[in-house]
Design an enzyme around this catalytic site. Structure first.
Site, PDB file in Angstrom:
ATOM      1  CG  PHE A  68     -49.744  26.729 -24.563  1.00  0.00           C
ATOM      2  CD1 PHE A  68     -50.839  27.557 -24.243  1.00  0.00           C
ATOM      3  CD2 PHE A  68     -48.605  26.643 -23.906  1.00  0.00           C
ATOM      4  CE1 PHE A  68     -50.560  28.488 -23.131  1.00  0.00           C
ATOM      5  CE2 PHE A  68     -48.321  27.717 -23.053  1.00  0.00           C
ATOM      6  CZ  PHE A  68     -49.337  28.513 -22.776  1.00  0.00           C
ATOM      7  CB  CYS A  69     -52.425  28.638 -29.739  1.00  0.00           C
ATOM      8  SG  CYS A  69     -52.522  27.177 -30.862  1.00  0.00           S
ATOM      9  CB  THR A  70     -57.291  29.182 -28.636  1.00  0.00           C
ATOM     10  OG1 THR A  70     -56.840  30.636 -28.324  1.00  0.00           O
ATOM     11  CG2 THR A  70     -58.600  29.065 -28.108  1.00  0.00           C
ATOM     12  CB  CYS A 116     -49.016  26.079 -30.847  1.00  0.00           C
ATOM     13  SG  CYS A 116     -50.411  25.071 -30.608  1.00  0.00           S
ATOM     14  CB  ILE A 141     -55.865  26.274 -24.386  1.00  0.00           C
ATOM     15  CG1 ILE A 141     -54.866  26.710 -24.425  1.00  0.00           C
ATOM     16  CG2 ILE A 141     -56.562  26.185 -23.068  1.00  0.00           C
ATOM     17  CD1 ILE A 141     -54.639  28.065 -24.428  1.00  0.00           C
TER      18      ILE A 141
END
EC number: 1.14.-.-
Length: 317
Positions: A182-184, A189, A211
């Site tokens: 996952f990432c912002t 990702c 996220i």
């Protein structure tokens, strides 16, 4: 219109799409004009592999820009996430030409050809609580320090470019069968998933919308998220409800700083923080002091100061 959008009239839109834009150089000027025409601030990156960035403006302005983008058949399904704030988080309007819209630095990685399995926010909790799943945060160390998912591995990278070496040094496709990342906002990702597949990992998952989409859609009482989420604009962080968080950012080293950091004897607004006070050169310190004086003068005149903060997009971080 929601009550939140009434109280906080500036819409912040994080958007990206991996898609072949072979004419991206020629695409720059009309895209920049569309941003200007709609009163949009912020930065968009374009490359042969797609588009990425975070922008802000009025409700009408953001809608106008998104409609313009979607009028191009290649971008008709472009992904974007929205949040709100009460003042402009960006000072300028830019379109930058790049080799990659998020810089991994590995030749041959192409999310337009191969990516992992997208996981909707509503299904994310079930995936990451599976004991057989390896959960990896693809963001930088300073982002992870503020908040992450329960049980996530922190690669402790200072740049996305370091991610491939971290994977090679710590994980084996023959051993680690299921990987979730996952990432912002979803872009790092997604690109990481393309890289992982190329390295031989078989089951690779990534959080669709990142996220920010998870915080938007998953109720806080059901959330596996812990802490706040770093964002690449003047808000610095957002809480679970996507309102502005409690962190500021050091102008010198760009590290997010808490209320405890700001109470430190080593904190000087706009100049240094506990994370960097003993590592700044005298030249950098003097420059920061002069810049802070300019910022305070601009504030006294009720004018925005374009060098108040020097933010970078995830692709440039």
């Amino acid at each position: 219109m929601t009550q939140e959008s009434i109280n906080q009239p500036i819409v912040v839109a994080a958007l990206y799409k991996f898609v072949t834009l072979s004419d991206y150089v020629a695409f720059r000027e009309p895209l920049l004009q569309a941003m200007v025409d709609n009163g949009i601030k912020g930065t968009l990156l374009i490359a042969d592999e797609g588009i990425n960035g975070t922008v802000s403006g009025s409700r009408e302005g953001i809608d106008g820009l998104m409609a313009w983008l979607k009028s191009d058949p290649r971008l008709i399904d472009i992904d974007h996430k929205e949040s709100y704030c009460d003042e402009q988080p960006f000072y300028r309007t830019k379109v930058k030409l790049k080799k990659e819209i998020v810089t991994l630095g590995v030749e041959g990685v192409d999310p337009n050809k191969s990516v992992g399995t997208y996981v909707e926010p509503k299904d994310w909790n079930d995936l990451i609580t599976d004991p057989e799943v390896l959960l990896i945060d693809t963001r930088n160390d300073y982002e992870v320090s503020i908040g992450t998912f329960e049980g996530a591995i922190d690669p402790k990278t200072t740049s996305f470019r370091e991610f491939p070496e971290y994977i090679k040094a710590h994980f084996d496709p023959a051993v680690h069968k299921k990987v979730a990342m996952f990432c912002t906002g979803g872009i790092r990702c997604e690109k990481a998933s393309s890289y992982m597949l190329g390295e031989g990992f078989e089951e690779v998952y990534h959080l669709k919308g990142g996220i920010l989409k998870y915080l938007e859609e998953v109720p806080e009482q059901e959330s596996q998220w812990r802490g706040e989420c770093f964002v690449f604009d003047n808000r610095v962080t957002v809480r679970h409800d996507l309102t502005e968080g409690d962190y500021d950012q050091c102008h010198a080293c760009r590290t997010p700083i808490s209320a405890e950091d700001r109470a430190s004897e080593h904190y000087a607004p706009g100049v240094s923080c506990p994370h960097c006070w003993d590592s700044l050169s005298e030249k950098t310190r003097r420059s920061a002091i002069d810049r802070q004086k300019q910022i305070e003068l601009a504030k006294a005149r009720n004018q925005p100061h374009p060098i108040g903060r020097n933010y970078r997009l995830p692709s440039e971080a």
